[in-house]
Design an enzyme around this catalytic site. Structure first.
Site, PDB file in Angstrom:
ATOM      1  N   ASP A  55       0.859  -1.195   0.000  1.00 31.87           N
ATOM      2  CA  ASP A  55       0.000   0.000   0.000  1.00 31.87           C
ATOM      3  C   ASP A  55       0.888   1.235   0.000  1.00 31.87           C
ATOM      4  O   ASP A  55       2.108   1.143   0.060  1.00 31.87           O
ATOM      5  CB  ASP A  55      -0.891  -0.004   1.240  1.00 31.87           C
ATOM      6  CG  ASP A  55      -0.055  -0.113   2.519  1.00 31.87           C
ATOM      7  OD1 ASP A  55       0.459   0.929   2.978  1.00 31.87           O
ATOM      8  OD2 ASP A  55       0.123  -1.234   3.038  1.00 31.87           O
TER       9      ASP A  55
ATOM     10  N   ASP B 206       0.677   3.528   2.459  1.00 28.32           N
ATOM     11  CA  ASP B 206       0.470   4.046   3.806  1.00 28.32           C
ATOM     12  C   ASP B 206      -0.695   5.050   3.749  1.00 28.32           C
ATOM     13  O   ASP B 206      -1.753   4.701   3.216  1.00 28.32           O
ATOM     14  CB  ASP B 206       1.764   4.640   4.355  1.00 28.32           C
ATOM     15  CG  ASP B 206       1.742   4.765   5.875  1.00 28.32           C
ATOM     16  OD1 ASP B 206       1.382   3.768   6.538  1.00 28.32           O
ATOM     17  OD2 ASP B 206       2.063   5.836   6.391  1.00 28.32           O
TER      18      ASP B 206
END
Length: 283
Positions: A208, A210
């Site tokens: 991802d 974050d």
């Protein structure tokens, strides 16, 4: 020289390993997360340890990192490759990308047992270069041979968890702290590996971005991590299999001599119990 694999999120066994034994190990620092598994791959002996235990029973702050690392050293591991899920703090590191960090930024707040030393045994190991450059090179070479790119030279911020971070924290880590990825498990693991004189690096899988991006739909959630993680984890495992099959892990390196100038307490001042575990680290 013996290679160890430390499995992170989703990697609780090493598929394809010809298992020879499972060994429940006790250490002076407690019990590791799971029994150690010894097996053969491409005719080479490997020790595997699930960092979080079977079924991900342990959160990052609950892992007994000292017991995990000491147990690996106790069975003869001299070189270790970890696998970890991370969030990306850089646009150029997209979900699914692999990186092997060269540096660590400790943001764990000092709540974890972070050293083997203390209680009458004084030592200060150098962690200026906390990972093994030669081990990293051999993993990257193996990856390239099967068409997989691994980014190197990155900095891993280790946070306490188990909560996911705030945007303020994300901006700090990617800004003033100069970090490239963020995770919850490689500290104190990397530093304990150095104290144990084990050459170490970790294959970090970006799951991802974050939460630093402006688009809220890109902010990390557990559901997104799990959904994206499987294919990338399979790639990381394929890289490790190729590395084991094609690379020589019998090399010497500075990590293997980290205690030579670090231990301050003279042997004559050690108790028999202290000497017994220090001798394991010094092998």
């Amino acid at each position: 020289m013996t290679l160890g694999i430390v499995g992170g999120t989703g990697l609780y066994k090493f598929d394809g390993l010809d298992i020879q034994e499972e060994r429940a190990v006790e250490t002076p620092f407690g019990v590791p997360s799971a029994p150690l598994v010894r097996g053969l791959h491409a005719g080479k002996e490997i020790w595997f340890l699930a960092r979080h235990g079977a079924g991900h029973a342990k959160l990052p702050h609950e892992v007994n990192y000292r017991a995990n690392v000491f147990a690996l050293k106790q069975v003869g591991v001299t070189h270790a490759i970890g696998v970890s899920a991370v969030g990306s703090l850089r646009e150029e590191i997209a979900p699914g990308d692999l990186t092997i960090p060269a540096q660590y930024f400790d943001w764990t707040r000092g709540r974890r047992e972070a050293t083997f030393f203390g209680n009458g045994v004084a030592a200060h190991v150098s962690t200026a270069e906390p990972t093994c450059a030669e081990l990293t090179k051999r993993v990257v070479d193996a990856a390239a041979s099967i068409g997989t790119k691994i980014r190197t030279g990155t900095t891993y911020a280790c946070v306490e968890g188990p909560r996911l971070g705030t945007r303020a924290e994300s901006f700090f880590l990617r800004g003033p702290a100069g970090c490239d990825v963020v995770g919850m498990t490689n500290v104190p693991e990397a530093f304990l590996m150095r104290e144990a004189q084990i050459a170490y690096c970790t294959v970090a899988i970006a799951t991802d971005w974050d939460c630093w991006r402006d688009d809220p739909s890109t902010h990390v959630t557990v559901a997104d991590v799990i959904a994206r993680y499987g294919a990338s984890l399979a790639t990381a495992v394929a890289v490790m299999r190729q590395a084991i099959a094609t690379q020589d892990f019998s090399f010497d390196c500075p990590s293997r001599h980290a205690l030579e100038m670090a231990l301050l307490t003279p042997d004559a001042a050690l108790t028999p119990a202290q000497r017994s575990w220090i001798d394991v680290l010094r092998t």
